[in-house]
Design an enzyme around this catalytic site. Structure first.
Site, PDB file in Angstrom:
ATOM      1  N   SER A   8      22.983 -24.574  43.928  1.00 22.31           N
ATOM      2  CA  SER A   8      23.513 -25.425  43.769  1.00 22.31           C
ATOM      3  C   SER A   8      22.661 -27.019  43.051  1.00 22.31           C
ATOM      4  O   SER A   8      21.907 -27.572  43.830  1.00 22.31           O
ATOM      5  CB  SER A   8      24.368 -26.255  44.621  1.00 22.31           C
ATOM      6  OG  SER A   8      24.828 -27.055  44.819  1.00 22.31           O
ATOM      7  N   HIS A  33      24.511 -22.555  40.410  1.00 15.56           N
ATOM      8  CA  HIS A  33      25.740 -23.033  41.327  1.00 15.56           C
ATOM      9  C   HIS A  33      26.692 -24.359  40.881  1.00 15.56           C
ATOM     10  O   HIS A  33      25.794 -24.754  41.263  1.00 15.56           O
ATOM     11  CB  HIS A  33      25.611 -22.394  42.723  1.00 15.56           C
ATOM     12  CG  HIS A  33      27.094 -22.866  43.316  1.00 15.56           C
ATOM     13  ND1 HIS A  33      28.037 -21.804  43.894  1.00 15.56           N
ATOM     14  CD2 HIS A  33      27.528 -24.313  44.479  1.00 15.56           C
ATOM     15  CE1 HIS A  33      28.213 -21.859  44.215  1.00 15.56           C
ATOM     16  NE2 HIS A  33      28.795 -23.596  44.440  1.00 15.56           N
ATOM     17  N   ASP A  35      28.925 -27.797  41.230  1.00 10.60           N
ATOM     18  CA  ASP A  35      29.798 -27.635  42.131  1.00 10.60           C
ATOM     19  C   ASP A  35      31.084 -29.043  41.131  1.00 10.60           C
ATOM     20  O   ASP A  35      30.110 -30.242  40.950  1.00 10.60           O
ATOM     21  CB  ASP A  35      29.217 -28.351  43.212  1.00 10.60           C
ATOM     22  CG  ASP A  35      28.574 -27.436  44.561  1.00 10.60           C
ATOM     23  OD1 ASP A  35      29.780 -26.494  44.619  1.00 10.60           O
ATOM     24  OD2 ASP A  35      27.834 -27.624  44.512  1.00 10.60           O
ATOM     25  N   MET A  37      33.840 -31.437  41.731  1.00 11.28           N
ATOM     26  CA  MET A  37      34.947 -32.237  42.760  1.00 11.28           C
ATOM     27  C   MET A  37      35.470 -33.591  42.111  1.00 11.28           C
ATOM     28  O   MET A  37      34.586 -34.280  40.716  1.00 11.28           O
ATOM     29  CB  MET A  37      32.994 -33.088  43.646  1.00 11.28           C
ATOM     30  CG  MET A  37      32.828 -32.202  44.541  1.00 11.28           C
ATOM     31  SD  MET A  37      31.125 -32.894  45.268  1.00 11.28           S
ATOM     32  CE  MET A  37      30.698 -31.889  46.132  1.00 11.28           C
ATOM     33  N   HIS A  66      32.137 -23.749  40.540  1.00  9.53           N
ATOM     34  CA  HIS A  66      32.859 -24.213  42.377  1.00  9.53           C
ATOM     35  C   HIS A  66      33.438 -25.003  42.000  1.00  9.53           C
ATOM     36  O   HIS A  66      33.214 -25.834  42.085  1.00  9.53           O
ATOM     37  CB  HIS A  66      31.637 -24.432  42.744  1.00  9.53           C
ATOM     38  CG  HIS A  66      32.277 -24.399  44.700  1.00  9.53           C
ATOM     39  ND1 HIS A  66      31.730 -24.833  45.341  1.00  9.53           N
ATOM     40  CD2 HIS A  66      34.249 -24.625  44.549  1.00  9.53           C
ATOM     41  CE1 HIS A  66      32.562 -25.114  46.128  1.00  9.53           C
ATOM     42  NE2 HIS A  66      33.382 -24.669  46.210  1.00  9.53           N
ATOM     43  N   MET A  68      36.357 -27.671  43.072  1.00  6.37           N
ATOM     44  CA  MET A  68      36.610 -28.605  44.290  1.00  6.37           C
ATOM     45  C   MET A  68      37.528 -29.837  43.313  1.00  6.37           C
ATOM     46  O   MET A  68      37.486 -30.399  43.930  1.00  6.37           O
ATOM     47  CB  MET A  68      35.782 -29.181  45.248  1.00  6.37           C
ATOM     48  CG  MET A  68      34.753 -27.787  45.643  1.00  6.37           C
ATOM     49  SD  MET A  68      33.279 -28.929  46.620  1.00  6.37           S
ATOM     50  CE  MET A  68      32.259 -28.465  44.978  1.00  6.37           C
ATOM     51  N   MET A 137      33.377 -20.560  52.816  1.00  6.41           N
ATOM     52  CA  MET A 137      32.119 -21.685  52.821  1.00  6.41           C
ATOM     53  C   MET A 137      31.656 -22.042  53.825  1.00  6.41           C
ATOM     54  O   MET A 137      32.312 -22.200  54.950  1.00  6.41           O
ATOM     55  CB  MET A 137      33.582 -23.487  52.565  1.00  6.41           C
ATOM     56  CG  MET A 137      33.567 -23.683  51.173  1.00  6.41           C
ATOM     57  SD  MET A 137      32.331 -23.544  50.050  1.00  6.41           S
ATOM     58  CE  MET A 137      31.689 -25.137  50.626  1.00  6.41           C
ATOM     59  N   ASP A 176      28.071 -20.572  51.297  1.00  3.18           N
ATOM     60  CA  ASP A 176      27.694 -21.887  50.762  1.00  3.18           C
ATOM     61  C   ASP A 176      27.820 -23.051  51.296  1.00  3.18           C
ATOM     62  O   ASP A 176      29.016 -23.212  51.559  1.00  3.18           O
ATOM     63  CB  ASP A 176      28.726 -21.980  49.225  1.00  3.18           C
ATOM     64  CG  ASP A 176      28.087 -23.281  48.562  1.00  3.18           C
ATOM     65  OD1 ASP A 176      27.496 -23.974  48.537  1.00  3.18           O
ATOM     66  OD2 ASP A 176      29.414 -24.109  47.509  1.00  3.18           O
ATOM     67  N   GLY A 178      24.978 -25.438  53.961  1.00  2.00           N
ATOM     68  CA  GLY A 178      23.223 -25.041  54.567  1.00  2.00           C
ATOM     69  C   GLY A 178      22.926 -23.969  54.162  1.00  2.00           C
ATOM     70  O   GLY A 178      22.387 -23.568  55.864  1.00  2.00           O
TER      71      GLY A 178
HETATM   72  C1  DX5 Z   1      29.430 -28.259  48.459  1.00  2.00           C
HETATM   73  C2  DX5 Z   1      29.114 -28.034  48.154  1.00  2.00           C
HETATM   74  C3  DX5 Z   1      27.767 -26.800  47.076  1.00  2.00           C
HETATM   75  C4  DX5 Z   1      26.182 -27.625  48.227  1.00  2.00           C
HETATM   76  C5  DX5 Z   1      25.432 -26.906  49.051  1.00  2.00           C
HETATM   77  O1  DX5 Z   1      30.977 -28.912  49.084  1.00  2.00           O
HETATM   78  O2  DX5 Z   1      30.222 -26.656  48.002  1.00  2.00           O
HETATM   79  O3  DX5 Z   1      26.775 -25.858  47.130  1.00  2.00           O
HETATM   80  O4  DX5 Z   1      26.164 -28.412  47.265  1.00  2.00           O
HETATM   81  O5  DX5 Z   1      24.458 -27.260  49.215  1.00  2.00           O
HETATM   82  P1  DX5 Z   1      23.278 -27.211  50.787  1.00  2.00           P
HETATM   83  O6  DX5 Z   1      22.955 -26.022  49.962  1.00  2.00           O
HETATM   84  O7  DX5 Z   1      22.464 -28.466  50.761  1.00  2.00           O
HETATM   85  O8  DX5 Z   1      24.320 -27.548  51.720  1.00  2.00           O
HETATM   86 ZN    ZN Z   2      29.709 -25.048  46.101  1.00  2.00          ZN
END
Ligand code: DX5
Ligand code: ZN
Length: 216
Positions: A8, A33, A35, A37, A66, A68, A137, A176, A178
């Site tokens: 990511s 990946h 992200d 938002m 991805h 969001m 998620m 996705d 942690g």
């Molecule tokens: C959270 C994102 C993830 C996040 C993952 O909203 O969709 O892709 O960046 O980051 P880590 O791997 O640090 O949890």
């Molecule tokens: Zn993501």
């Protein structure tokens, strides 16, 4: 299906995005990946269409986008045109699911659907044979660096079981949030075949080693 790793870029250095993207791909990552938002669907704002477009000029990597965002059907085509290879959107968004799937498909791109930790796995079953990827998620979407929520493991196993039952052997099952070398083990065992990792990969001393550990 072999395990794929999708770092990511939320954890990348945005002032050196081209360099950081090249670094993780050179380190063995299979895709990027991305992200997106909107500050509405999730309480954070990250990046958008112009960044995907600029990055596309600098990278041949597979872009795993991805979304969001609250109304993915309104923007999906623009992300496809900007260079996404796969666009995933949330079933909890305001958009009509089939309409959004069709928009992405009509652009000739792969489609993913995403569920948050509290959304029942059964919600994806209606669409499972119409998509290329299901993203489970394992944190509340919005931020990198959060703790893995074990509830995701059982959900991955259920999606994996359903895919098997339906003979969907090519379905990508992505997780996705942690993900590190420990949580990855549980997810892979449950049936995940695409692992997203932000802080674990970009924060590693040895990025190639981190990617290899996730794949192992
Ligand atoms: C959270 C994102 C993830 C996040 C993952 O909203 O969709 O892709 O960046 O980051 P880590 O791997 O640090 O949890
Ligand atoms: Zn993501």
């Amino acid at each position: 299906m072999s395990i794929k790793v999708s770092p990511s870029i939320l954890s990348a250095d945005f002032a050196n995005l081209e360099k950081d993207c090249r670094m993780v791909i050179d380190a063995g990552a299979d895709m990027l990946h991305i992200d997106v938002m909107d500050g509405h669907f999730v309480p954070n704002i990250s990046l958008g269409i112009p960044v995907v477009k600029s990055l596309r000029k600098k990278s041949d990597a597979f872009f795993d986008v991805h979304l969001m965002i609250s109304k993915p059907h309104l923007y999906a085509k623009q992300f496809c045109d900007a260079g996404a290879d796969l666009v995933s959107f949330h079933l909890e968004s305001d958009s009509d699911v089939m309409e959004t799937i069709n928009i992405i498909r009509s652009c000739g791109k792969k489609v993913g659907i995403v569920i948050k930790p509290a959304t029942p796995t059964a919600e994806v079953y209606k669409y499972i044979d119409k998509v290329d990827l299901v993203l489970i998620m394992s944190v509340e979407p919005g931020f990198g660096g959060q703790k893995f929520m074990p509830v995701a493991v059982d959900k991955i196993a259920r999606v994996h079981g359903k895919a098997k039952e339906l003979g969907l052997t090519d379905l990508m099952i992505e997780v996705d949030g942690g993900i590190n070398e420990k949580t990855a083990v549980m997810c892979k065992y449950a049936g995940a075949n695409v692992l997203v990792a932000g802080s674990y990969v970009f924060g590693a001393q040895d990025v190639a080693d981190a990617v290899a550990k996730l794949k192992a």
